[in-house]
Write a protein that holds these residues in place. Sequence first.
Motif, PDB file in Angstrom:
ATOM      1  N   GLN A 173      48.371  59.816 -12.508  1.00 20.03           N
ATOM      2  CA  GLN A 173      48.214  61.268 -12.483  1.00 20.03           C
ATOM      3  C   GLN A 173      47.377  61.709 -13.679  1.00 20.03           C
ATOM      4  O   GLN A 173      47.551  61.220 -14.794  1.00 20.03           O
ATOM      5  CB  GLN A 173      49.597  61.944 -12.539  1.00 20.03           C
ATOM      6  CG  GLN A 173      49.590  63.427 -12.254  1.00 20.03           C
ATOM      7  CD  GLN A 173      49.434  63.736 -10.770  1.00 20.03           C
ATOM      8  OE1 GLN A 173      49.657  62.863  -9.936  1.00 20.03           O
ATOM      9  NE2 GLN A 173      49.042  64.942 -10.463  1.00 20.03           N
ATOM     10  N   LYS A 174      46.434  62.607 -13.449  1.00 21.69           N
ATOM     11  CA  LYS A 174      45.643  63.154 -14.541  1.00 21.69           C
ATOM     12  C   LYS A 174      46.530  63.911 -15.502  1.00 21.69           C
ATOM     13  O   LYS A 174      47.571  64.449 -15.133  1.00 21.69           O
ATOM     14  CB  LYS A 174      44.539  64.072 -14.009  1.00 21.69           C
ATOM     15  CG  LYS A 174      43.401  63.356 -13.323  1.00 21.69           C
ATOM     16  CD  LYS A 174      42.294  64.347 -12.939  1.00 21.69           C
ATOM     17  CE  LYS A 174      41.110  63.622 -12.306  1.00 21.69           C
ATOM     18  NZ  LYS A 174      40.024  64.574 -11.934  1.00 21.69           N
ATOM     19  N   SER A 175      46.124  63.985 -16.747  1.00 25.61           N
ATOM     20  CA  SER A 175      46.923  64.632 -17.786  1.00 25.61           C
ATOM     21  C   SER A 175      47.134  66.113 -17.499  1.00 25.61           C
ATOM     22  O   SER A 175      48.147  66.690 -17.887  1.00 25.61           O
ATOM     23  CB  SER A 175      46.248  64.456 -19.152  1.00 25.61           C
ATOM     24  OG  SER A 175      44.922  64.974 -19.114  1.00 25.61           O
ATOM     25  N   ASN A 176      46.174  66.723 -16.799  1.00 27.95           N
ATOM     26  CA  ASN A 176      46.311  68.156 -16.492  1.00 27.95           C
ATOM     27  C   ASN A 176      47.069  68.384 -15.180  1.00 27.95           C
ATOM     28  O   ASN A 176      47.226  69.525 -14.731  1.00 27.95           O
ATOM     29  CB  ASN A 176      44.950  68.833 -16.439  1.00 27.95           C
ATOM     30  CG  ASN A 176      44.018  68.208 -15.408  1.00 27.95           C
ATOM     31  OD1 ASN A 176      44.449  67.364 -14.608  1.00 27.95           O
ATOM     32  ND2 ASN A 176      42.756  68.613 -15.420  1.00 27.95           N
ATOM     33  N   GLY A 177      47.505  67.270 -14.545  1.00 29.11           N
ATOM     34  CA  GLY A 177      48.282  67.379 -13.318  1.00 29.11           C
ATOM     35  C   GLY A 177      47.464  67.641 -12.076  1.00 29.11           C
ATOM     36  O   GLY A 177      48.020  67.765 -10.981  1.00 29.11           O
ATOM     37  N   GLU A 178      46.142  67.706 -12.216  1.00 35.30           N
ATOM     38  CA  GLU A 178      45.278  68.014 -11.069  1.00 35.30           C
ATOM     39  C   GLU A 178      44.662  66.736 -10.516  1.00 35.30           C
ATOM     40  O   GLU A 178      43.590  66.313 -10.956  1.00 35.30           O
ATOM     41  CB  GLU A 178      44.192  69.006 -11.481  1.00 35.30           C
ATOM     42  CG  GLU A 178      44.737  70.344 -11.956  1.00 35.30           C
ATOM     43  CD  GLU A 178      43.615  71.282 -12.370  1.00 35.30           C
ATOM     44  OE1 GLU A 178      42.443  70.869 -12.271  1.00 35.30           O
ATOM     45  OE2 GLU A 178      43.916  72.407 -12.795  1.00 35.30           O
ATOM     46  N   GLY A 179      45.317  66.086  -9.612  1.00 34.75           N
ATOM     47  CA  GLY A 179      44.771  64.917  -8.960  1.00 34.75           C
ATOM     48  C   GLY A 179      45.037  63.628  -9.727  1.00 34.75           C
ATOM     49  O   GLY A 179      45.778  63.591 -10.708  1.00 34.75           O
ATOM     50  N   GLU A 180      44.407  62.537  -9.230  1.00 37.27           N
ATOM     51  CA  GLU A 180      44.595  61.218  -9.818  1.00 37.27           C
ATOM     52  C   GLU A 180      43.298  60.699 -10.438  1.00 37.27           C
ATOM     53  O   GLU A 180      42.211  61.159 -10.104  1.00 37.27           O
ATOM     54  CB  GLU A 180      45.081  60.233  -8.742  1.00 37.27           C
ATOM     55  CG  GLU A 180      46.465  60.536  -8.193  1.00 37.27           C
ATOM     56  CD  GLU A 180      46.894  59.497  -7.158  1.00 37.27           C
ATOM     57  OE1 GLU A 180      46.001  58.946  -6.480  1.00 37.27           O
ATOM     58  OE2 GLU A 180      48.099  59.233  -7.043  1.00 37.27           O
ATOM     59  N   GLU A 181      43.462  59.717 -11.290  1.00 36.37           N
ATOM     60  CA  GLU A 181      42.303  59.046 -11.884  1.00 36.37           C
ATOM     61  C   GLU A 181      42.638  57.572 -12.090  1.00 36.37           C
ATOM     62  O   GLU A 181      43.807  57.192 -12.145  1.00 36.37           O
ATOM     63  CB  GLU A 181      41.928  59.677 -13.226  1.00 36.37           C
ATOM     64  CG  GLU A 181      43.019  59.557 -14.277  1.00 36.37           C
ATOM     65  CD  GLU A 181      42.633  60.206 -15.592  1.00 36.37           C
ATOM     66  OE1 GLU A 181      41.505  60.721 -15.671  1.00 36.37           O
ATOM     67  OE2 GLU A 181      43.467  60.197 -16.531  1.00 36.37           O
ATOM     68  N   GLU A 182      41.611  56.741 -12.153  1.00 36.39           N
ATOM     69  CA  GLU A 182      41.814  55.308 -12.387  1.00 36.39           C
ATOM     70  C   GLU A 182      42.026  55.044 -13.877  1.00 36.39           C
ATOM     71  O   GLU A 182      41.435  55.712 -14.724  1.00 36.39           O
ATOM     72  CB  GLU A 182      40.605  54.510 -11.892  1.00 36.39           C
ATOM     73  CG  GLU A 182      40.588  54.281 -10.396  1.00 36.39           C
ATOM     74  CD  GLU A 182      39.524  53.284  -9.984  1.00 36.39           C
ATOM     75  OE1 GLU A 182      39.738  52.584  -8.979  1.00 36.39           O
ATOM     76  OE2 GLU A 182      38.480  53.218 -10.671  1.00 36.39           O
ATOM     77  N   ARG A 183      42.832  54.027 -14.130  1.00 35.12           N
ATOM     78  CA  ARG A 183      43.050  53.627 -15.513  1.00 35.12           C
ATOM     79  C   ARG A 183      43.188  52.101 -15.554  1.00 35.12           C
ATOM     80  O   ARG A 183      43.913  51.515 -14.734  1.00 35.12           O
ATOM     81  CB  ARG A 183      44.297  54.285 -16.076  1.00 35.12           C
ATOM     82  CG  ARG A 183      44.522  53.956 -17.545  1.00 35.12           C
ATOM     83  CD  ARG A 183      45.563  54.836 -18.188  1.00 35.12           C
ATOM     84  NE  ARG A 183      45.707  54.503 -19.593  1.00 35.12           N
ATOM     85  CZ  ARG A 183      44.903  54.951 -20.559  1.00 35.12           C
ATOM     86  NH1 ARG A 183      43.907  55.765 -20.250  1.00 35.12           N
ATOM     87  NH2 ARG A 183      45.106  54.606 -21.816  1.00 35.12           N
ATOM     88  N   PRO A 184      42.488  51.429 -16.474  1.00 36.36           N
ATOM     89  CA  PRO A 184      42.603  49.964 -16.557  1.00 36.36           C
ATOM     90  C   PRO A 184      43.974  49.554 -17.095  1.00 36.36           C
ATOM     91  O   PRO A 184      44.549  50.218 -17.972  1.00 36.36           O
ATOM     92  CB  PRO A 184      41.493  49.574 -17.551  1.00 36.36           C
ATOM     93  CG  PRO A 184      41.273  50.798 -18.375  1.00 36.36           C
ATOM     94  CD  PRO A 184      41.533  51.961 -17.468  1.00 36.36           C
TER      95      PRO A 184
END
Length: 1056
Positions: A482-493
Amino acid sequence: MVGAGDGRGYKKIIVGICVMEKKVKCGSEAFSAPMRQILDRIKAFGEFEILHFGDRVILEDPIESWPICDCLIAFYSSGFPLKKAEEYAALRKPFLVNELEPQHLLHDRRKVYERLEMFGISVPRYALVNREEPYQELDYFIEDEDYVEVHGNRFWKPFVEKPVDGDDHSIMIYYPSSAGGGMKELFRKVGNRSSEFHPEVRRVRREGSYIYEEFMPTGGTDVKVYTVGPEYAHAEARKSPVVDGVVMRNTDGKEIRYPVLLTPNEKQMAREVCIAFRQAVCGFDLLRSEGRSYACDVNGWSFVKNSHKYYDDAACVLRKLFLDAKAPHLSSVIPPTLPWKVNEPVQPSERLTRQGSGVIGSFGQSEELRCVIVVIRHGDRTPKQKVKLKVTEENLLNLMLKYNGGRPRSETKLKSAVELQDLLDATRMLVPRPGVGSDNEAEDLEHAEKLRQVKAVLEEGGHFSGIYRKVQLKPLKWVKVQKSNGEGEEERPVEALMVLKYGGVLTHAGRKQAEELGRYFRNNMYPGEGTGLLRLHSTYRHDLKIYSSDEGRVQMSAAAFAKGLLDLEGQLTPILVSLVSKDSSMLDGLENASIEMEKAKTRLNEIITSGARTIPSNGTSECPWMVDGAGLPSNASKLLPKLVTLTKKVTEQVRVLAKHEDENLAETSPYDVILPYDQAKALGKTNIDIDRIAAGLPCGSEGFLLMFARWKKLERDLYNERKERFDITQIPDVYDSCKYDLLHNAHLNLEDLDELFKVAQLLADGVIPNEYGINPKQKLKIGSKIARRLLGKILIDLRNTREEALHVAEVKCNQDNCSNSTKFAKANKVFPPNISIKTDDIRSNTTSEMSIDQDDDDNKETKYRLDPKYANVMTPERHLRTRLYFTSESHIHSLMNVIRYCNLDESLQGEAGVVCQSALESLYKTKELDYMSHIVIRMFENTEVALEDPRRFRIELTFSHGADSSPLESNDGKAASLNQEHTLPIMGPERLQDVASYLTLEKMEKMIRPFAMPAEDFPPPSTPAGFSGYFLRSALVLERLVNLWPFHKNAHTNGK
């Protein structure tokens, strides 16, 4: 007001000298040597009276009582009342040689650059940092590790820092961390020094206002231009203080300078400088870099020293200026015989003899050396190391994201000090790594061991430099969060591969080897020239260029070699930056041959592990190298287990030493480790560190912990016990480590190390050559792929030299024919015609072959040519090209394989090779191409055969297999001496041709061309407009000078 008459019906013109005595006095003499020489000549015309004001008059008397003169020579120096002199000039209105009001500009470098730009004169890229008080913080000025930024204008190191005060000559050059860092301070000559290198200084000054300027690579040369009026400019060159700071002096103690020819554009630049500052007599520095010329540091009144030709010219020009200003009714034509030469005896006209290489070869022809091309492997180095580990720690993954722009699937490379410090901080927090969460205790321990190794490598030396260490972080696994701002997802290694590469650093022995080889070349490679050949003046009569790959050890080897070759002093960093050009595309990389090399290694592994005999490949008993796997020992498969056993024994001994060291380190804070060695400073040494040896520590920068990591990795990779499989690609690395420790760490008395060395050497002597091809045809294929660009450049070097030599010969021939039919033949012998010209335009005018115009360094660099009117040399038109290419083992093997096997190519079937049978046998017996191995190509011109004769140009091929490792194989006096020096001797050159053979350039080109990059594939050079058509314009300029100076006409009738 015209002075008293001389009995010829007119009064003499009074020339006033209003200058501080310290600037014109020479001991008890009223004037310095250059001033006296010129004023004596002016006086000899009989039209002038010289009047010296003196310090008392200038400083104490009112201007109304100063002597009255018609022409005034006045210039500022410390203590000179410039305003007072301006008031005198306004009162008496004499003709001013140098106007006074503009002299204020010369004391502020900001105003100098502003005026230069106002008149369209090129200056280096620069920016101003103005401070109203010392150490004032400025929001527009940013300093980072390897650059400064002024108003958004970034200057990467190396850059130049100049005080804005024109009278402050403390100029600094800051070097990048990739070259070792540090700063060089330039200053006015003190004894025999003009600069000092400070390796510890990395931050710029802040106590005043400064100009930051782009560093211009000038090939280690400074050019000073002296004007006498807007129509006359004389240029001299000297060794730049940037190189080593040692002032070169002749036997009389005077600094060695050499007159050089200015291009028409540079002459126009000199005219504009003279007009811009309204200073008839002045000097300025000319920077020649990348095919362009730049003006900087304009000085006031400046005269050339120790040049009688210049004194004659200056006196004639100043006389004309004085007469035109104050006695235009008098003729300013120069008399046929100058007044001060009336009583001189006429010098006999001797034919200029050619300074050549004498009799070369067995044919007795007189030959001249025209070109020297050398490809050289780097010097002795520490073993190359690599650590690979998978990391999942959050702070390491965050570090990767920090430096790759936050892209989860992108790798990042860490090389700078800031980046490596961040990594070290993160690693320190992870060592030792707790075993929580690990299902595999052995795997966890190995991971912790590797992290400790990474930490130890990063802490080595106390500070960072990208030339020694680099880290790659490559993401392997990702998850969506989850993105830090709560808006959607993001990839993280969540997992990455860390690869740390280190080691491979030039040792004190490597530097010593390179310097020694450079000295050998200076004394032996240029027949008939003597030891002074490649000092300062080599830059002018000899076209020298040094190239290096991107590897730090190769660059430093090139710099150390240049130091020995050019007889330089001081640290390597300034020499590296000033004289060595990096070309990784030509001298680095194996990518083009990686597939073929993998095939060779696979086949090699089959031969060794199966115990099979080598298989003939069109081989005979006379040519034992024509078999698959030639050179491999017949019992290779039996030697492998022995190699593994001995490696384990050595590793265990080093483990015990490392454990003791680690226990000592554990008692201190990981943030408070006192580091024993500085690797960067070690580069400045040519001797071993006696204190470390006496303390029982490893030589160099390696501690026992890293030494153990090196051997443990070899043990682990050499043989996989679980799979019961040998990795033969580790054999060269085992041999490398054995040789290094026998040479540098013999004092540690590791048992069985000498036995391991012998076994590893037997295997490596067969494995290493076969990695570049399992048989001659495969060696030729791989060699042509790796060395293709280098081979193309070598052919361009040879062809450019040939075209230039032929053109010079044609011009010489035409001039000789012309001189035989003119009454001025005798004069022509005394004043040689000016054929010191830029070669690029010769080639473009005399050949249609596109490749000839592709020598990029020819087109980028303005050539320094001696001006024959001023230079005391026998053959000023002579030009010798030297190209030095420093590279790694792979390129030496590849180049040698193409040279020795080129005739095996299908397109050359039936052609005899360029290497004779005895040399092929010698090469087969050569164990390895060791450190400082080199291949030399020399081209000679036989001036006694016709220009179109192929035998006009002869190629000589020699090679040396570099360091002689035989002392490591014995226990005699040689080995004892080796233990003291840690340095292997370099083997002398061996011929690749029979003594009676004659390899022409035409044959060499035919045999090498199929494997070389075509000249048209090289990037087209950009030739600035100012340097095109130079030869034609030079003729016009010479003609104009002949018309300007009537007394030169007899001397230069054929000089058009």
